[in-house]
Design a protein around this motif. Structure first.
Motif, PDB file in Angstrom:
ATOM      1  N   VAL A  57      19.067 -13.900   9.628  1.00  0.00           N
ATOM      2  CA  VAL A  57      18.403 -13.086  10.634  1.00  0.00           C
ATOM      3  C   VAL A  57      17.258 -13.931  11.175  1.00  0.00           C
ATOM      4  N   HIS A  58      17.274 -14.211  12.456  1.00  0.00           N
ATOM      5  CA  HIS A  58      16.269 -15.073  13.068  1.00  0.00           C
ATOM      6  C   HIS A  58      15.007 -14.283  13.399  1.00  0.00           C
ATOM      7  N   ALA A  59      13.881 -14.822  13.027  1.00  0.00           N
ATOM      8  CA  ALA A  59      12.602 -14.162  13.279  1.00  0.00           C
ATOM      9  C   ALA A  59      12.399 -13.899  14.770  1.00  0.00           C
ATOM     10  N   ASP A  60      12.902 -14.813  15.610  1.00  0.00           N
ATOM     11  CA  ASP A  60      12.765 -14.632  17.062  1.00  0.00           C
ATOM     12  C   ASP A  60      13.398 -13.329  17.532  1.00  0.00           C
ATOM     13  N   ASP A  61      14.486 -12.910  16.866  1.00  0.00           N
ATOM     14  CA  ASP A  61      15.145 -11.657  17.233  1.00  0.00           C
ATOM     15  C   ASP A  61      14.260 -10.454  16.959  1.00  0.00           C
ATOM     16  N   PHE A  62      13.240 -10.641  16.140  1.00  0.00           N
ATOM     17  CA  PHE A  62      12.384  -9.517  15.755  1.00  0.00           C
ATOM     18  C   PHE A  62      11.048  -9.492  16.494  1.00  0.00           C
ATOM     19  N   LYS A  63      10.841 -10.433  17.398  1.00  0.00           N
ATOM     20  CA  LYS A  63       9.567 -10.470  18.117  1.00  0.00           C
ATOM     21  C   LYS A  63       9.322  -9.222  18.963  1.00  0.00           C
TER      22      LYS A  63
END
Length: 82
Positions: A57-63
């Motif tokens: 799960v990419h942190a960028d997806d959670f921004k």
């Protein structure tokens, strides 16, 4: 995992790992303002979901994630990407 399964697991994580009052957890609840989660908590949440689903799960997806429902949407997107 279905959206319902993701939502149930998220609720479980919030209660067990972050001691959030279950009564506060609604789809529109804001993670920071309503549930008192900070950025470190968000990383912990991502790591727990990665372990659960076996996918990165990419942190960028959670921004842009702000609510409980946003988390469910993002995790569901990762799960269904194949």
């Amino acid at each position: 995992m279905t959206r319902d399964e993701i939502e149930a697991k998220l609720n479980e994580f919030l209660v067990e790992l972050f001691e959030v009052d279950e009564a506060l957890i609604t789809p529109d609840a804001l993670l920071a303002e309503d549930l008192d989660l900070d950025s470190i908590d968000a990383v912990d949440l991502i790591v727990n979901f990665q372990d659960l689903i076996g996918k990165k799960v990419h942190a960028d997806d959670f921004k842009s994630v702000r609510t409980v429902n946003d988390v469910v949407d993002q995790i569901h997107n990762v799960v269904t990407k194949g």
